[in-house]
Design an enzyme around this catalytic site. Structure first.
Site, PDB file in Angstrom:
ATOM      1  CG  PHE A  36      94.648  62.940  50.395  1.00 61.82           C
ATOM      2  CD1 PHE A  36      95.466  62.602  49.415  1.00 61.82           C
ATOM      3  CD2 PHE A  36      93.382  62.432  50.249  1.00 61.82           C
ATOM      4  CE1 PHE A  36      95.161  62.072  48.266  1.00 61.82           C
ATOM      5  CE2 PHE A  36      92.967  61.516  49.427  1.00 61.82           C
ATOM      6  CZ  PHE A  36      94.009  61.308  48.393  1.00 61.82           C
TER       7      PHE A  36
ATOM      8  CG  ASP B 173      88.452  66.583  53.503  1.00 62.58           C
ATOM      9  OD1 ASP B 173      87.959  65.848  54.227  1.00 62.58           O
ATOM     10  OD2 ASP B 173      89.191  66.621  52.588  1.00 62.58           O
TER      11      ASP B 173
ATOM     12  CE  LYS C  49      89.810  57.814  53.298  1.00 61.65           C
ATOM     13  NZ  LYS C  49      90.200  58.936  52.829  1.00 61.65           N
TER      14      LYS C  49
HETATM   15  C1  PLP Z   1      90.471  59.856  51.693  1.00 60.37           C
HETATM   16  C2  PLP Z   1      90.209  61.165  51.733  1.00 60.37           C
HETATM   17  C3  PLP Z   1      89.379  61.947  50.709  1.00 60.37           C
HETATM   18  C4  PLP Z   1      89.252  61.170  49.372  1.00 60.37           C
HETATM   19  O1  PLP Z   1      88.127  60.640  49.562  1.00 60.37           O
HETATM   20  P1  PLP Z   1      87.875  59.263  48.331  1.00 60.37           P
HETATM   21  O2  PLP Z   1      86.525  58.730  48.778  1.00 60.37           O
HETATM   22  O3  PLP Z   1      88.968  58.459  48.043  1.00 60.37           O
HETATM   23  O4  PLP Z   1      87.690  60.323  47.231  1.00 60.37           O
HETATM   24  C5  PLP Z   1      89.195  63.446  51.035  1.00 60.37           C
HETATM   25  N1  PLP Z   1      89.903  64.015  51.877  1.00 60.37           N
HETATM   26  C6  PLP Z   1      90.225  63.296  53.225  1.00 60.37           C
HETATM   27  C7  PLP Z   1      90.798  64.030  54.289  1.00 60.37           C
HETATM   28  C8  PLP Z   1      90.490  61.737  52.899  1.00 60.37           C
HETATM   29  O5  PLP Z   1      91.055  61.318  54.075  1.00 60.37           O
END
Ligand code: PLP
Length: 394
Positions: A135, A220, A249
């Site tokens: 994700f 990420d 986050k």
């Molecule tokens: C939540 C998340 C995103 C996206 O972040 P947003 O601030 O909602 O755009 C991308 N990568 C990971 C691993 C995430 O948990």
């Protein structure tokens, strides 16, 4: 349905199935709804509220900054973003920072950086290999990067330049690598995709492959970073260093922020090639600085590790007790519990009734991502509620 919930129904696009609670305020690991009901919060704003709700150091930093300077163009130097950048670099293996406003925006920027790198050093290579069940965000390009059909199907055609291959399979990465490949992008532990842990040596093998091919490894760490996994960044636990890392986050304990970090040799943007109006916003960065400083000075990652181990052991106990719990997995304060059937929604609703917020990860799985400042007492309280909710099943 309350007045607020009726208005929401009238005015909002239906992008989310909300739970029937209107939250008014929060403090630490607790939130209160419009009727004054208290809940223990094991969702934490979706792994965002690293220091809990309205932590005094964050509230003070934000209050002081909004009375000093709220926003300025990035054509000028502003101090909060420079202080946060220095602290991030001092506490990571990366050398340079770019600030933006969300996770998706950070990942978009990381992919642009990788393409820029490809133009400079890899004969124009522009493809990024990403993983199934990953994700990476909701923008079109990040939907293409996210290896899950349910996020991609409604929006075809997607931007080109992404190849999704099986997670935990380095051979699949090797097979997908060609002269067009400029980077591999992955979450060290997959969050939204199921709290999926890397198998032994997977990340070191991916790192070795990227080195061999001269392509970038982008981690990420938007969900795993900022101490949630028991170390400040997840990569520390797997004996590897990324070339590029993205954060968002938990970085500012609730204020919107994102960051791309890179090693010097991968930091190839030149002036004018990337930007963001709000990126590096003084208020968000003041919150980020207060958050990171508190995490580092108080070993909040160590707390996440200890309390996470305790939470995991308590979840394991429930697994012994209830036959329909098929798996407990995760690391630090990012944990999941899987069931043999699709009961997660009813468990979430029952916990809600009893005063506990938990996340439905999948129809048959829950995710726990509480603030990193919780102690064993909060775990005991949450697990008491969860135990009762599970006892009502069948
Ligand atoms: C939540 C998340 C995103 C996206 O972040 P947003 O601030 O909602 O755009 C991308 N990568 C990971 C691993 C995430 O948990």
């Amino acid at each position: 349905m309350s007045r607020w919930q009726e208005l929401e129904l009238k005015y909002f696009m239906r992008t989310v199935e909300r739970l029937p609670v209107t939250l008014i305020r929060g403090r630490g690991a607790r939130v209160w709804d419009e009727n004054g009901r208290e809940y223990l919060d094991f969702v934490g704003g979706w792994a965002v509220d690293s220091l809990g709700h309205c932590h005094p150091v964050v509230a003070e930093a934000v209050t002081e900054q909004v009375q000093t300077l709220i926003q300025a163009s990035n054509q000028f130097y502003t101090i909060p973003q420079i202080r946060l950048a220095e602290l991030l670099v001092q506490n990571s293996c990366l050398d340079k920072v770019f600030f933006c406003n969300s996770g998706a925006e950070a990942n978009e920027g990381a992919v642009k950086l990788a393409r820029r790198y490809g133009k400079h050093y890899l004969n124009g290579a522009c493809e990024v290999i990403t993983m199934t069940n990953s994700f990476h965000g909701r923008t079109l390009a990040m939907v293409a990067a996210t290896g899950q059909a349910k996020f991609q199907q409604p929006y075809l055609p997607l931007p080109a330049g992404f190849v999704n291959v099986e997670y935990n399979n380095v051979e699949a990465i090797k097979a997908a690598t060609n002269s067009q490949t400029c980077a591999v992008m992955l979450e060290p532990v997959q969050g939204e995709g199921g709290v999926n842990l890397p198998s032994d040596n997977y990340l070191t093998a991916v790192r070795r492959w990227c080195d061999q091919k001269g392509i970038l490894l982008i981690l990420d760490e938007i969900q795993t970073g900022m101490g949630r996994m028991g170390t400040l960044f997840a990569y520390e636990q797997y004996g590897i260093e990324p070339d590029v890392m993205t954060l968002a986050k938990g970085l500012a304990s609730g204020m919107p922020i994102g960051a791309i970090m890179a090693k010097d040799r991968a930091s190839v943007f030149t002036p004018g090639e990337h930007g963001s109006t709000y990126g590096g916003n003084p208020v968000a960065c003041a919150a980020g600085y207060a958050t990171l400083k508190f995490i580092v000075e108080n070993d909040i990652a160590g707390n996440a590790k200890r309390v996470g181990q305790y939470l995991a052991s308590r979840l394991e106990n429930l697994k012994q007790k209830f036959q329909f719990i098929t798996d407990v997995r995760g690391h630090g304060l990012l944990l999941a519990m899987e069931f043999s059937s699709d009961i997660a929604h009813s468990v979430v609703m029952d916990c809600l009734d009893r005063g506990l917020l938990v996340n439905q990860l999948k129809p048959n799985a829950l995710r726990f991502m509480p603030p990193l400042i919780i102690g064993n007492e909060e775990v005991d309280e949450a697990l008491g509620i969860l135990d009762k909710a599970l006892s009502t099943i069948n």
